[in-house]
Design a protein around this motif. Structure first.
Motif, PDB file in Angstrom:
ATOM      1  N   ALA A  28       0.900  -1.196  -0.156  1.00 58.19           N
ATOM      2  CA  ALA A  28      -0.116  -0.021  -0.040  1.00 58.19           C
ATOM      3  C   ALA A  28       0.787   1.232  -0.084  1.00 58.19           C
ATOM      4  O   ALA A  28       0.504   2.313  -0.813  1.00 58.19           O
ATOM      5  N   SER A  29       1.902   1.118   0.707  1.00 57.19           N
ATOM      6  CA  SER A  29       2.815   2.530   0.824  1.00 57.19           C
ATOM      7  C   SER A  29       3.584   2.495  -0.830  1.00 57.19           C
ATOM      8  O   SER A  29       3.733   3.940  -0.971  1.00 57.19           O
ATOM      9  N   ASN A  30       3.667   1.679  -1.398  1.00 57.66           N
ATOM     10  CA  ASN A  30       4.430   1.481  -2.640  1.00 57.66           C
ATOM     11  C   ASN A  30       3.298   2.277  -3.540  1.00 57.66           C
ATOM     12  O   ASN A  30       3.634   3.192  -4.464  1.00 57.66           O
ATOM     13  N   ALA A  31       2.050   1.994  -3.510  1.00 57.51           N
ATOM     14  CA  ALA A  31       1.077   2.405  -4.226  1.00 57.51           C
ATOM     15  C   ALA A  31       0.842   3.898  -3.961  1.00 57.51           C
ATOM     16  O   ALA A  31       0.676   4.747  -4.921  1.00 57.51           O
ATOM     17  N   VAL A  32       1.024   4.321  -2.689  1.00 61.39           N
ATOM     18  CA  VAL A  32       0.978   5.765  -2.493  1.00 61.39           C
ATOM     19  C   VAL A  32       1.926   6.477  -3.177  1.00 61.39           C
ATOM     20  O   VAL A  32       1.871   7.480  -3.789  1.00 61.39           O
ATOM     21  N   TYR A  33       3.306   6.007  -3.105  1.00 63.40           N
ATOM     22  CA  TYR A  33       4.444   6.503  -3.588  1.00 63.40           C
ATOM     23  C   TYR A  33       4.152   6.577  -5.089  1.00 63.40           C
ATOM     24  O   TYR A  33       4.472   7.812  -5.784  1.00 63.40           O
ATOM     25  N   GLU A  34       3.782   5.744  -5.653  1.00 66.58           N
ATOM     26  CA  GLU A  34       3.707   5.729  -7.270  1.00 66.58           C
ATOM     27  C   GLU A  34       2.570   6.937  -7.699  1.00 66.58           C
ATOM     28  O   GLU A  34       2.672   7.636  -8.713  1.00 66.58           O
ATOM     29  N   ARG A  52      11.684   6.423  -4.444  1.00 71.19           N
ATOM     30  CA  ARG A  52      10.911   6.120  -3.135  1.00 71.19           C
ATOM     31  C   ARG A  52      12.019   6.129  -1.896  1.00 71.19           C
ATOM     32  O   ARG A  52      12.062   6.894  -0.861  1.00 71.19           O
ATOM     33  N   ALA A  53      13.179   5.623  -2.170  1.00 69.13           N
ATOM     34  CA  ALA A  53      14.178   5.603  -1.133  1.00 69.13           C
ATOM     35  C   ALA A  53      14.932   7.055  -0.970  1.00 69.13           C
ATOM     36  O   ALA A  53      15.122   7.062   0.416  1.00 69.13           O
ATOM     37  N   GLN A  54      14.942   7.522  -1.943  1.00 67.15           N
ATOM     38  CA  GLN A  54      15.597   8.995  -1.658  1.00 67.15           C
ATOM     39  C   GLN A  54      14.653   9.948  -1.083  1.00 67.15           C
ATOM     40  O   GLN A  54      14.896  10.775  -0.026  1.00 67.15           O
ATOM     41  N   TRP A  65       3.411   5.942   5.012  1.00 68.66           N
ATOM     42  CA  TRP A  65       2.531   4.884   5.651  1.00 68.66           C
ATOM     43  C   TRP A  65       1.141   5.424   5.928  1.00 68.66           C
ATOM     44  O   TRP A  65       0.299   4.633   5.850  1.00 68.66           O
ATOM     45  N   TYR A  66       1.100   6.633   6.334  1.00 68.26           N
ATOM     46  CA  TYR A  66      -0.325   7.124   6.971  1.00 68.26           C
ATOM     47  C   TYR A  66      -1.294   7.140   5.846  1.00 68.26           C
ATOM     48  O   TYR A  66      -2.379   6.733   6.107  1.00 68.26           O
ATOM     49  N   ASP A  71      -5.673   4.025   3.116  1.00 64.12           N
ATOM     50  CA  ASP A  71      -6.093   3.336   2.066  1.00 64.12           C
ATOM     51  C   ASP A  71      -6.671   1.723   2.251  1.00 64.12           C
ATOM     52  O   ASP A  71      -7.659   1.428   1.830  1.00 64.12           O
ATOM     53  N   LEU A  72      -5.995   1.112   3.271  1.00 62.21           N
ATOM     54  CA  LEU A  72      -6.075   0.070   3.462  1.00 62.21           C
ATOM     55  C   LEU A  72      -7.392  -0.120   4.547  1.00 62.21           C
ATOM     56  O   LEU A  72      -8.130  -1.087   4.225  1.00 62.21           O
ATOM     57  N   MET A  73      -7.358   0.586   5.185  1.00 60.14           N
ATOM     58  CA  MET A  73      -8.518   0.748   6.090  1.00 60.14           C
ATOM     59  C   MET A  73      -9.982   1.141   5.460  1.00 60.14           C
ATOM     60  O   MET A  73     -10.936   0.318   5.536  1.00 60.14           O
TER      61      MET A  73
END
Length: 431
Positions: A28-34, A52-54, A65-66, A71-73
């Motif tokens: 889910a975090s990666n989806a938010v990043y994208e 993302r790492a940078q 995360w948040y 999104d997951l909730m």
């Protein structure tokens, strides 16, 4: 995500615990990043170019995360929540309050949903309450005050040839100069200003006093040290003034002409009678509402049993928010307001909490009465209400239903119907 547990930490309160794995949080975090990467500007990179790492190295590993948790909730919790409520036979009377318990990269996160459930109250009385509706008398002084307000609204501006004095209305052009140069917001044409109103900075309105229509002159003033525009705060400026005219506000005479124009009646006696009736109707409506509230207060007193603490707390927070909004509209802080009414914060919040508890008890009693008396709206009733809303908003019934909390609508309408039922089956004595 999964449902971990369902508990009842206190009577009429349900607490559900949900969890998501580290893998779910990462995906889910990666989806938010994208979805949001193009919005990030990181030193050394053009906007949207950092990976993302940078971004996480610059902003912290929790950066995504948040939003990912939300999104997951939003995706998984409603179905889990509704299934658990149905399985345990719970009936919510408010929206759940969500809390994030823990979140770790290698463990995922844990969250809770705490919900107020319908309490079982012992209703020692549901009808036959008695109260008085006391409508205050309309006084001649109140009628006079209304007449003066109506006169003020009908007043005409009449040019005055003499020098300007406080209370006069003037029309002016002005240009403000700071060190010989115009500044932003310092110029206006054909502005209407009542002298003595305090609308302008100190010295401006006073500088117009004594001048006559048609004159052009300069006013030398200094902006206040705490003026909201920092570049002008404490600075001396000159305003070049063109005074178009000086006017007085001429009030109409209280005669039959005024009565006809303002109220479409023939005489001032008829006009005063009309105002008296309007004031009476307003006072009676307010008195009747107070009497109805008194009946519901009696109902609350006759409803015995424990209320869910989260429900009372929710009502208290909503009332405090309403108070804060009203004070903001009046540009008052809570502390300033409390000093005006000579109350401490502790006594004020205690009174608000007491009122929230009373109102909550009355609402829960009314909900129970609605269920007992068959006053809860049917599916057909709900569909009719939502169909009317759909027609107003140019949407389909299905679209409106999907965007509505149908159970809250059903509950609130049941409470409203029950309030009417209790009041209709009680006695309000007119005084």
């Amino acid at each position: 995500m999964k449902l971990v547990s369902v508990e009842t930490p206190e009577k009429s309160v349900c607490k559900m615990t949900f969890s998501a794995s580290a893998e779910e949080l990462e995906a889910a975090s990666n989806a938010v990043y994208e979805r949001t990467r193009a919005t990030y500007t990181i030193k050394g990179f053009a906007k949207g170019e950092a990976d993302r790492a940078q971004i996480e190295a610059d902003r912290g590993e929790h950066t995504f995360w948040y939003d990912a948790i939300n999104d997951l909730m939003d995706k998984d919790v409603p179905a889990l929540y509704n299934a658990a409520m149905a399985e345990h036979g719970f009936h919510a009377v408010d929206e759940p309050v969500y809390d994030l318990v823990s979140v770790k990269k290698d463990e995922g996160f844990v969250a809770t949903a705490t919900t107020a459930l319908q309490p079982e109250l012992s209703l020692t009385q549901t009808t036959g309450f008695k109260t008085e509706c006391v409508t205050p008398e309309v006084t001649d002084k109140e009628i006079d005050a209304v007449l003066e307000r109506r006169r003020a609204m009908a007043a005409e501006l009449v040019p005055h040839k003499g020098p300007a004095v406080k209370g006069n209305i003037v029309h002016i052009d002005y240009e403000g100069l700071l060190e010989g140069k115009p500044f932003n917001g310092g110029t206006a044409q054909n502005q209407t200003l009542q002298l003595g109103s305090g609308r302008m900075i100190p010295g401006f309105e006073e500088g117009i006093l004594g001048h006559k229509g048609g004159e052009e002159f300069d006013i030398f003033v200094t902006f206040p040290a705490r003026y909201h525009v920092k570049d002008l705060a404490g600075k001396p400026v000159v305003f070049k003034i063109k005074l178009h005219d000086v006017c007085v506000r001429q009030l109409p005479a209280l005669n039959s002409d005024f009565a006809k124009k303002a109220a479409n009646v023939d005489t001032m006696d008829e006009f005063r009678a009309q105002i008296r009736q309007q004031l009476h109707d307003s006072k009676h409506a307010a008195a009747l509402n107070r009497a109805k509230d008194a009946i519901l207060t009696q109902l609350a007193a006759a409803a015995e049993g424990e209320l869910p603490s989260v429900l009372v707390e929710s009502a208290y927070q909503q009332e405090m928010e309403r108070v804060q909004q009203q004070l903001q509209m009046q540009r008052l802080s809570l502390d300033r307001y409390l000093s005006q009414i000579h109350q401490t914060r502790e006594s004020f919040t205690a009174a608000v909490r007491t009122a929230a508890e009373k109102n909550t008890r009355a609402r829960m009693a009314l909900l129970q009465i609605a269920q007992n008396e068959g006053l809860v709206p049917t599916e057909e009733d709900i569909d009719k209400t939502l169909s009317e809303r759909a027609e107003r908003t140019k949407k389909t019934l299905e679209e409106v239903k999907a965007a509505s909390n149908v159970e809250a609508i059903r509950r609130n309408e049941g409470i409203r119907r029950a309030a009417d039922y209790v009041i209709e089956h009680s006695t309000i004595e007119e005084k």
